[in-house]
Design a protein around this motif. Sequence first.
Motif, PDB file in Angstrom:
ATOM      1  N   THR A 201       0.909  -1.217   0.136  1.00  0.00           N
ATOM      2  CA  THR A 201      -0.038  -0.061   0.041  1.00  0.00           C
ATOM      3  C   THR A 201       0.980   1.408   0.053  1.00  0.00           C
ATOM      4  OG1 THR A 201      -1.883  -1.125   1.450  1.00  0.00           O
ATOM      5  CG2 THR A 201      -1.902   1.110   1.142  1.00  0.00           C
ATOM      6  N   ASN A 202       0.907   1.821  -1.202  1.00  0.00           N
ATOM      7  CA  ASN A 202       1.633   3.142  -1.275  1.00  0.00           C
ATOM      8  C   ASN A 202       0.949   4.303  -1.984  1.00  0.00           C
ATOM      9  OD1 ASN A 202       2.638   3.437  -4.331  1.00  0.00           O
ATOM     10  ND2 ASN A 202       2.770   1.120  -3.775  1.00  0.00           N
ATOM     11  N   LEU A 203       1.254   5.644  -1.605  1.00  0.00           N
ATOM     12  CA  LEU A 203       0.798   6.768  -2.260  1.00  0.00           C
ATOM     13  C   LEU A 203       1.670   7.709  -2.772  1.00  0.00           C
ATOM     14  CD1 LEU A 203      -1.525   7.545   0.822  1.00  0.00           C
ATOM     15  CD2 LEU A 203      -2.324   6.574  -1.463  1.00  0.00           C
TER      16      LEU A 203
ATOM     17  N   LEU B 159       3.154  21.142  -3.892  1.00  0.00           N
ATOM     18  CA  LEU B 159       3.026  20.701  -2.359  1.00  0.00           C
ATOM     19  C   LEU B 159       2.753  21.601  -1.463  1.00  0.00           C
ATOM     20  CD1 LEU B 159       6.805  18.877  -2.596  1.00  0.00           C
ATOM     21  CD2 LEU B 159       4.467  17.882  -2.781  1.00  0.00           C
ATOM     22  N   THR B 160       3.028  22.967  -1.449  1.00  0.00           N
ATOM     23  CA  THR B 160       2.569  23.900  -0.404  1.00  0.00           C
ATOM     24  C   THR B 160       1.145  24.049  -0.352  1.00  0.00           C
ATOM     25  OG1 THR B 160       2.957  25.764  -1.855  1.00  0.00           O
ATOM     26  CG2 THR B 160       4.666  24.947  -0.474  1.00  0.00           C
ATOM     27  N   SER B 161       0.428  23.830  -1.782  1.00  0.00           N
ATOM     28  CA  SER B 161      -1.185  24.250  -1.641  1.00  0.00           C
ATOM     29  C   SER B 161      -1.782  22.840  -1.640  1.00  0.00           C
ATOM     30  CB  SER B 161      -1.338  24.754  -2.992  1.00  0.00           C
ATOM     31  OG  SER B 161      -1.279  23.942  -4.055  1.00  0.00           O
ATOM     32  N   GLY B 162      -1.229  21.819  -1.423  1.00  0.00           N
ATOM     33  CA  GLY B 162      -1.741  20.429  -1.295  1.00  0.00           C
ATOM     34  C   GLY B 162      -1.932  19.475  -2.536  1.00  0.00           C
ATOM     35  N   VAL B 163      -1.459  18.219  -2.554  1.00  0.00           N
ATOM     36  CA  VAL B 163      -1.493  17.505  -3.836  1.00  0.00           C
ATOM     37  C   VAL B 163      -2.372  16.206  -3.283  1.00  0.00           C
ATOM     38  CG1 VAL B 163      -0.101  15.899  -4.839  1.00  0.00           C
ATOM     39  CG2 VAL B 163       0.962  18.107  -4.023  1.00  0.00           C
ATOM     40  N   PRO B 164      -3.355  15.936  -4.215  1.00  0.00           N
ATOM     41  CA  PRO B 164      -4.184  14.656  -4.141  1.00  0.00           C
ATOM     42  C   PRO B 164      -3.014  13.556  -4.591  1.00  0.00           C
ATOM     43  CG  PRO B 164      -4.528  15.729  -6.272  1.00  0.00           C
ATOM     44  CD  PRO B 164      -3.596  16.736  -5.322  1.00  0.00           C
ATOM     45  N   LEU B 165      -3.256  12.564  -3.571  1.00  0.00           N
ATOM     46  CA  LEU B 165      -2.426  11.234  -3.704  1.00  0.00           C
ATOM     47  C   LEU B 165      -3.434   9.949  -4.284  1.00  0.00           C
ATOM     48  CD1 LEU B 165      -0.479  11.627  -0.492  1.00  0.00           C
ATOM     49  CD2 LEU B 165       0.194  12.207  -2.650  1.00  0.00           C
ATOM     50  N   THR B 166      -2.931   9.288  -4.858  1.00  0.00           N
ATOM     51  CA  THR B 166      -3.598   8.044  -5.504  1.00  0.00           C
ATOM     52  C   THR B 166      -2.748   6.753  -5.017  1.00  0.00           C
ATOM     53  OG1 THR B 166      -2.475   8.263  -7.547  1.00  0.00           O
ATOM     54  CG2 THR B 166      -4.607   9.242  -7.030  1.00  0.00           C
ATOM     55  N   LEU B 167      -3.204   5.712  -4.761  1.00  0.00           N
ATOM     56  CA  LEU B 167      -2.680   4.392  -4.798  1.00  0.00           C
ATOM     57  C   LEU B 167      -1.624   4.160  -5.898  1.00  0.00           C
ATOM     58  CD1 LEU B 167      -5.612   2.063  -3.410  1.00  0.00           C
ATOM     59  CD2 LEU B 167      -3.446   2.796  -2.073  1.00  0.00           C
ATOM     60  N   ASN B 168      -0.269   3.699  -5.505  1.00  0.00           N
ATOM     61  CA  ASN B 168       0.669   3.464  -6.609  1.00  0.00           C
ATOM     62  C   ASN B 168       0.847   4.675  -7.462  1.00  0.00           C
ATOM     63  OD1 ASN B 168       0.877   0.611  -5.589  1.00  0.00           O
ATOM     64  ND2 ASN B 168      -1.206   0.466  -6.615  1.00  0.00           N
ATOM     65  N   GLY B 169       0.391   6.030  -7.065  1.00  0.00           N
ATOM     66  CA  GLY B 169       0.592   6.981  -7.828  1.00  0.00           C
ATOM     67  C   GLY B 169       2.319   7.404  -8.013  1.00  0.00           C
TER      68      GLY B 169
END
Length: 271
Positions: free
Chosen positions: A219-221, A227-237
Amino acid sequence: MVLFLFLNFMKNWFLNIAASAVVLLSFTACEKDETKVTIATAGAPVLTASATTATLSQPMANDNAVKYTWAPANFGFAAATTYTLQFDKKGGNFSKPISINAGSATTRTLRVTELNDIFINLGLPADAAAQVDVRVLASVGTTAPTQASAVSTIAATPYDFCAIPKDSWGLVGPAGDGWPGATATDIVLPYDCKARAYVLRMPLNAGPFKFRANKDWGTNLGGAGNLTSGVPLTLNGSDLTIATAGTYTVKLVVAVDAADKVTGGTLTVTP
């Protein structure tokens, strides 16, 4: 007849003398028995604390917060003594204390979670600095008055409990300690209950990185963005990147579904 009356008088006189002696001996024995149960109180227990301030936070819940030690009470005779630690709001005069039975021990160490519970259960609000009075009581049952130590005080800021997620999350890659291998390992981020996120301020290198759960790639993201404003993360991104080396606050929010399975997340990295 005269002889008979004389002998009867002597018999009654002897019986009266014997009865008086028995009464006198019984009275003397009672006085001795009463002396044996006379109890004199001699000295209250002396309480010592390892600290007068404590740092309380949920990630430190199982750490030791403060150790209380006391010199034994002296009741003037050998007896099995029971000790009780009592806690009350500062100035509360122990009118509604929280008590911890220490048995015959003369020391008690409180973990962070135990001390935090005491503050909260005394009605002290979370995230607000407060003080609590502490004393130890010594008792030998009903045979002597309970003895109390002098009062000690401890200051702390209690926290509001929240459930810690079952998964641990770590930053991996050259931006941190390198990709996991023979020497490199995950930089684990502690869970912050206030932020409801994994948060850590740390030095980072310029380079790529990702996050993985429980030191396992299963399980990794990852992701991409500012980065400073927020990054959406996904599985195996994809790998994320630190452009400039420096000290940053890393805040990782992990999203899960109704079955508690990871579905993604959000990352913010700020100088």
